[in-house]
Write a protein that holds these residues in place. Sequence first.
Motif, PDB file in Angstrom:
ATOM      1  N   MET A 129       6.222   2.604  -9.059  1.00  0.00           N
ATOM      2  CA  MET A 129       7.686   1.534  -8.581  1.00  0.00           C
ATOM      3  C   MET A 129       7.408   0.064  -8.942  1.00  0.00           C
ATOM      4  N   THR A 130       5.944  -0.458  -8.902  1.00  0.00           N
ATOM      5  CA  THR A 130       5.837  -1.570  -9.013  1.00  0.00           C
ATOM      6  C   THR A 130       4.711  -1.922  -9.740  1.00  0.00           C
ATOM      7  N   SER A 131       4.180  -2.624 -10.371  1.00  0.00           N
ATOM      8  CA  SER A 131       4.036  -4.001 -10.899  1.00  0.00           C
ATOM      9  C   SER A 131       2.260  -4.370 -10.468  1.00  0.00           C
ATOM     10  N   LEU A 132       2.268  -4.127  -9.069  1.00  0.00           N
ATOM     11  CA  LEU A 132       1.267  -4.953  -7.768  1.00  0.00           C
ATOM     12  C   LEU A 132       0.453  -3.587  -7.113  1.00  0.00           C
ATOM     13  N   GLN A 133      -0.324  -3.168  -7.720  1.00  0.00           N
ATOM     14  CA  GLN A 133      -1.393  -2.328  -7.995  1.00  0.00           C
ATOM     15  C   GLN A 133      -1.741  -2.256  -6.286  1.00  0.00           C
ATOM     16  N   PRO A 134      -2.394  -1.993  -5.569  1.00  0.00           N
ATOM     17  CA  PRO A 134      -2.852  -2.470  -3.815  1.00  0.00           C
ATOM     18  C   PRO A 134      -4.184  -2.591  -4.297  1.00  0.00           C
ATOM     19  N   GLU A 135      -4.800  -1.992  -5.363  1.00  0.00           N
ATOM     20  CA  GLU A 135      -6.926  -2.510  -5.635  1.00  0.00           C
ATOM     21  C   GLU A 135      -6.622  -4.485  -6.059  1.00  0.00           C
ATOM     22  N   ASN A 136      -5.263  -4.332  -6.691  1.00  0.00           N
ATOM     23  CA  ASN A 136      -5.227  -5.211  -7.421  1.00  0.00           C
ATOM     24  C   ASN A 136      -4.770  -7.139  -6.532  1.00  0.00           C
ATOM     25  N   TYR A 194       0.743  -1.365  -0.016  1.00  0.00           N
ATOM     26  CA  TYR A 194       0.309  -0.167  -0.293  1.00  0.00           C
ATOM     27  C   TYR A 194       0.969   1.440   0.201  1.00  0.00           C
ATOM     28  N   MET A 195       1.958   1.796   0.402  1.00  0.00           N
ATOM     29  CA  MET A 195       2.780   2.649   1.007  1.00  0.00           C
ATOM     30  C   MET A 195       3.935   2.560  -0.938  1.00  0.00           C
ATOM     31  N   THR A 196       4.301   1.403  -1.550  1.00  0.00           N
ATOM     32  CA  THR A 196       4.859   2.143  -2.634  1.00  0.00           C
ATOM     33  C   THR A 196       4.422   2.883  -4.189  1.00  0.00           C
ATOM     34  N   SER A 197       5.029   3.504  -3.980  1.00  0.00           N
ATOM     35  CA  SER A 197       4.404   4.790  -5.027  1.00  0.00           C
ATOM     36  C   SER A 197       4.136   3.559  -6.753  1.00  0.00           C
ATOM     37  N   TYR A 255      15.101  -7.579   5.492  1.00  0.00           N
ATOM     38  CA  TYR A 255      13.417  -7.650   4.750  1.00  0.00           C
ATOM     39  C   TYR A 255      12.883  -5.946   5.482  1.00  0.00           C
ATOM     40  N   VAL A 256      12.759  -7.096   7.087  1.00  0.00           N
ATOM     41  CA  VAL A 256      11.859  -6.182   7.844  1.00  0.00           C
ATOM     42  C   VAL A 256      12.410  -4.361   8.365  1.00  0.00           C
ATOM     43  N   VAL A 257      13.482  -4.427   8.173  1.00  0.00           N
ATOM     44  CA  VAL A 257      14.409  -3.326   8.801  1.00  0.00           C
ATOM     45  C   VAL A 257      14.344  -2.264   7.449  1.00  0.00           C
ATOM     46  N   PHE A 258      14.742  -2.615   6.190  1.00  0.00           N
ATOM     47  CA  PHE A 258      14.426  -1.372   5.262  1.00  0.00           C
ATOM     48  C   PHE A 258      13.756  -1.760   4.414  1.00  0.00           C
ATOM     49  N   ALA A 259      12.345  -2.324   3.998  1.00  0.00           N
ATOM     50  CA  ALA A 259      11.265  -2.697   3.394  1.00  0.00           C
ATOM     51  C   ALA A 259      10.445  -1.330   2.972  1.00  0.00           C
ATOM     52  N   ILE A 260      10.353  -1.557   4.261  1.00  0.00           N
ATOM     53  CA  ILE A 260       9.475  -0.198   4.624  1.00  0.00           C
ATOM     54  C   ILE A 260      10.830   1.524   4.271  1.00  0.00           C
ATOM     55  N   PRO A 261      11.091   1.672   4.406  1.00  0.00           N
ATOM     56  CA  PRO A 261      11.921   2.469   4.449  1.00  0.00           C
ATOM     57  C   PRO A 261      11.978   2.816   2.870  1.00  0.00           C
ATOM     58  N   LEU A 262      12.549   1.678   1.898  1.00  0.00           N
ATOM     59  CA  LEU A 262      12.414   2.080   0.436  1.00  0.00           C
ATOM     60  C   LEU A 262      11.250   2.280  -0.158  1.00  0.00           C
ATOM     61  N   ALA A 263       9.769   1.965   0.976  1.00  0.00           N
ATOM     62  CA  ALA A 263       8.916   1.250  -0.351  1.00  0.00           C
ATOM     63  C   ALA A 263       8.425   3.421   0.555  1.00  0.00           C
ATOM     64  N   ALA A 264       9.198   4.481   1.337  1.00  0.00           N
ATOM     65  CA  ALA A 264       8.548   5.208   1.890  1.00  0.00           C
ATOM     66  C   ALA A 264       9.406   6.384   0.537  1.00  0.00           C
ATOM     67  N   LEU A 265      10.428   5.762   0.439  1.00  0.00           N
ATOM     68  CA  LEU A 265      11.658   6.666  -0.568  1.00  0.00           C
ATOM     69  C   LEU A 265      10.864   6.573  -2.129  1.00  0.00           C
ATOM     70  N   THR A 291       8.188   7.004  -2.948  1.00  0.00           N
ATOM     71  CA  THR A 291       7.335   8.316  -2.616  1.00  0.00           C
ATOM     72  C   THR A 291       7.563   9.443  -3.717  1.00  0.00           C
ATOM     73  N   ILE A 292       8.443   9.583  -3.107  1.00  0.00           N
ATOM     74  CA  ILE A 292       9.914  10.570  -3.616  1.00  0.00           C
ATOM     75  C   ILE A 292      10.388  10.575  -4.665  1.00  0.00           C
ATOM     76  N   MET A 293      10.062   8.689  -5.543  1.00  0.00           N
ATOM     77  CA  MET A 293      11.379   8.368  -6.376  1.00  0.00           C
ATOM     78  C   MET A 293      10.342   9.056  -7.529  1.00  0.00           C
ATOM     79  N   SER A 294      11.302   9.480  -9.137  1.00  0.00           N
ATOM     80  CA  SER A 294      10.657   9.919 -10.128  1.00  0.00           C
ATOM     81  C   SER A 294      10.658   8.175 -10.684  1.00  0.00           C
ATOM     82  N   ARG A 295      10.506   7.862 -11.936  1.00  0.00           N
ATOM     83  CA  ARG A 295       9.897   6.994 -12.866  1.00  0.00           C
ATOM     84  C   ARG A 295      11.927   6.070 -13.561  1.00  0.00           C
TER      85      ARG A 295
END
Length: 215
Positions: free
Chosen positions: A63-70, A57-60, A118-128, A130-134
């Motif tokens: 940046m991902t092919s898996l959208q939350p609604e799917n 739900y957090m990843t922009s 993964y537990v420590v760094f996955a959420i910070p990466l997902a947050a990051l 949101t401010i990264m471009s394609r």
Amino acid sequence: MNKTAAAKAPGLHAVRLGIAILFHPADGFEELQKTRNLIAAFIIILLTLAVRIVTIYMTSFHMTSLQPENADLNLEIVRFVIPLVSGVIACYLITAIMDGEAHFSQIFTAMSYSLIPYVVFAIPLAALSTIMSRGELGLYNSINTIIWAWVALLIFIQLKVLNDYTFKKSVGVMLLTIVAFLIFWGTVGLTFALTNHVLQFVREVIVEARYLMEN
């Protein structure tokens, strides 16, 4: 006061052990070999599942092919838990054959602790993300690859430390474990496909028989 400290001690030890495995894995897994804290292992697995759901739900969206609604959360949980359990079983069986010293509970606990990057760094990466471009998708994928490579390295180190293998033997056992894992899932997939074809054939025969009986 003493009871409170005693109650907190296992939790603090698990946290310290996790930090040790993250940065000094050989020493951390040697310490884990003496404790085998299954409760901490299950907590890490639950945290990993929670992190996976949060990152969906957090990843922009770009940046991902898996959208939350799917996303099918039940499927995501199954896709994580089943490979983990089958990986632990494959590792235990191969190490048992190859003169390994680790017990099943030790391997399960060590595999769980190996997921800490993964537990420590996955959420910070997902947050990051949101401010990264394609255009920075390559950077995002590289960081994600590093996280999972770190997990894979910890799995290799725990295999070596817990079973007191040499580096060369650890590589061989690791490869055998991967082959056993792939053969198992290949067999499961083939069985599922054949079963599905048989059931489909039976359904078609029943439908055809009903049609002939009604006409």
